[in-house]
Design a protein around this motif. Sequence first.
Motif, PDB file in Angstrom:
ATOM      1  N   SER A 279       0.839  -1.197   0.000  1.00 53.02           N
ATOM      2  CA  SER A 279       0.000   0.000   0.000  1.00 53.02           C
ATOM      3  C   SER A 279       0.873   1.245   0.000  1.00 53.02           C
ATOM      4  O   SER A 279       1.776   1.379   0.823  1.00 53.02           O
ATOM      5  N   PHE A 280       0.598   2.133  -0.927  1.00 48.94           N
ATOM      6  CA  PHE A 280       1.370   3.369  -1.008  1.00 48.94           C
ATOM      7  C   PHE A 280       1.192   4.191   0.262  1.00 48.94           C
ATOM      8  O   PHE A 280       2.155   4.706   0.824  1.00 48.94           O
ATOM      9  N   ALA A 281      -0.043   4.297   0.748  1.00 52.17           N
ATOM     10  CA  ALA A 281      -0.336   5.116   1.926  1.00 52.17           C
ATOM     11  C   ALA A 281       0.306   4.550   3.189  1.00 52.17           C
ATOM     12  O   ALA A 281       0.787   5.302   4.051  1.00 52.17           O
ATOM     13  N   THR A 282       0.350   3.234   3.288  1.00 54.35           N
ATOM     14  CA  THR A 282       0.841   2.593   4.517  1.00 54.35           C
ATOM     15  C   THR A 282       2.329   2.260   4.458  1.00 54.35           C
ATOM     16  O   THR A 282       3.076   2.544   5.398  1.00 54.35           O
ATOM     17  N   ASP A 283       2.760   1.679   3.343  1.00 52.06           N
ATOM     18  CA  ASP A 283       4.131   1.165   3.242  1.00 52.06           C
ATOM     19  C   ASP A 283       5.134   2.182   2.697  1.00 52.06           C
ATOM     20  O   ASP A 283       6.344   1.951   2.787  1.00 52.06           O
ATOM     21  N   PHE A 284       4.653   3.263   2.127  1.00 50.71           N
ATOM     22  CA  PHE A 284       5.557   4.272   1.566  1.00 50.71           C
ATOM     23  C   PHE A 284       5.152   5.663   2.068  1.00 50.71           C
ATOM     24  O   PHE A 284       4.941   6.592   1.292  1.00 50.71           O
ATOM     25  N   GLN A 285       5.050   5.777   3.388  1.00 51.84           N
ATOM     26  CA  GLN A 285       4.571   7.029   3.974  1.00 51.84           C
ATOM     27  C   GLN A 285       5.526   8.197   3.733  1.00 51.84           C
ATOM     28  O   GLN A 285       5.095   9.353   3.696  1.00 51.84           O
ATOM     29  N   ASN A 286       6.819   7.929   3.569  1.00 52.95           N
ATOM     30  CA  ASN A 286       7.740   9.038   3.299  1.00 52.95           C
ATOM     31  C   ASN A 286       7.459   9.664   1.940  1.00 52.95           C
ATOM     32  O   ASN A 286       7.468  10.890   1.788  1.00 52.95           O
ATOM     33  N   TYR A 287       7.169   8.841   0.929  1.00 59.10           N
ATOM     34  CA  TYR A 287       6.811   9.365  -0.386  1.00 59.10           C
ATOM     35  C   TYR A 287       5.441  10.039  -0.341  1.00 59.10           C
ATOM     36  O   TYR A 287       5.226  11.100  -0.926  1.00 59.10           O
ATOM     37  N   SER A 288       4.513   9.388   0.348  1.00 62.04           N
ATOM     38  CA  SER A 288       3.157   9.932   0.454  1.00 62.04           C
ATOM     39  C   SER A 288       3.165  11.308   1.115  1.00 62.04           C
ATOM     40  O   SER A 288       2.538  12.264   0.627  1.00 62.04           O
ATOM     41  N   LYS A 289       3.893  11.416   2.217  1.00 55.11           N
ATOM     42  CA  LYS A 289       3.964  12.690   2.934  1.00 55.11           C
ATOM     43  C   LYS A 289       4.604  13.767   2.075  1.00 55.11           C
ATOM     44  O   LYS A 289       4.156  14.923   2.076  1.00 55.11           O
ATOM     45  N   ALA A 290       5.643  13.396   1.320  1.00 52.29           N
ATOM     46  CA  ALA A 290       6.315  14.365   0.453  1.00 52.29           C
ATOM     47  C   ALA A 290       5.342  14.908  -0.597  1.00 52.29           C
ATOM     48  O   ALA A 290       5.314  16.115  -0.877  1.00 52.29           O
ATOM     49  N   MET A 291       4.529  14.034  -1.169  1.00 51.36           N
ATOM     50  CA  MET A 291       3.585  14.465  -2.211  1.00 51.36           C
ATOM     51  C   MET A 291       2.465  15.318  -1.636  1.00 51.36           C
ATOM     52  O   MET A 291       2.070  16.333  -2.228  1.00 51.36           O
TER      53      MET A 291
END
Length: 335
Positions: A279-291
């Motif tokens: 999950s992008f929201a759960t497993d890649f929170q650093n990228y999600s937060k940056a966007m």
Amino acid sequence: IFASVAAGLGIVSVVALSQAANKAFGESENAQKGFIVVGIAMTIVSSILFECAGLGVKERVPNTDERKTMKESFALMWNCKPFRRLLISGILRAPLQLLATVVMTLFTYYYCGGDLTNAFSNGKTFLTVVIIGGAFFIGQFGATALCPVLMKKIDVKTLYNLTGFSALPMALLFVTYLIAPTELAKIGWVVIDGVLLLFAGIGFGAVMICQSVMISDCIDYEDYHHNYRPDGVFFAGQSFIQKFSTGIASIISAYVYAAVGYSDVNIEKMNTAIANGASFATDFQNYSKAMWFLLTIPPAIGMAISIIPTIKYEITSKSHQEMLNVLIERHKEAE
């Protein structure tokens, strides 16, 4: 309004069609070849249609044979006080371009599981995209339609400066992410973000209309004071602001992405992980937060500070009408 609708459909279609075209090449889901093919096709079509823009247009004010060099054109733009304020304001508002460069990537990964075509095959995802995207466009279209009516009662300068308040809903979008970083796809948060985007869209739509009208007023201002109408120069200045803003937005996004390691190799790893169920929201929170940060905070800051130069903008509705009355008489005498 029609141009904004086309722009929105263009952004969606270029991503969806490029993914479909890329599958025809047997490539991975990053849609590199497909994006190029679709981009070329749309460029050819839009270039042909652009040639139709001048059909039926009639000049209402006689042109002069006087020409300006690039140096003289920049001097002319800078020496006109009201236009100089618009230039500076537009430059300060440069981060607003991040909306165009980040929004589809964020929507594709956060709401559509890495594939925008999911928005058309999954009812819940489709509803989410309609609410989130539709709210922003409704606000933008509403402001575009209402601004000409409001300008009859309120100075354009006042309307333009009021757009600074759209910084608040933009900033609050990031607050919602900080509160629920992995849950914004739930309907409750979707509605909240939709409302915030509605008000943000109002500011975005209004500023585009007001800026064009104010540039036209600046042309009358220059004609009134110096007997020269710099139509081409001033509207070229508007294009310069847009291109400059795109460059600034690219620089900001590049630094933020570099800070979180969002590079080609890591993107490929992320795409593979998402394809395997991550999950992008759960497993890649650093990228999600940056966007989410890029989509909200820099544009909010840009909208807030962009009205500082125009607080003392020289042209009011009353003074503009007085200038027009004089200019109309001048042109009648010149005929």
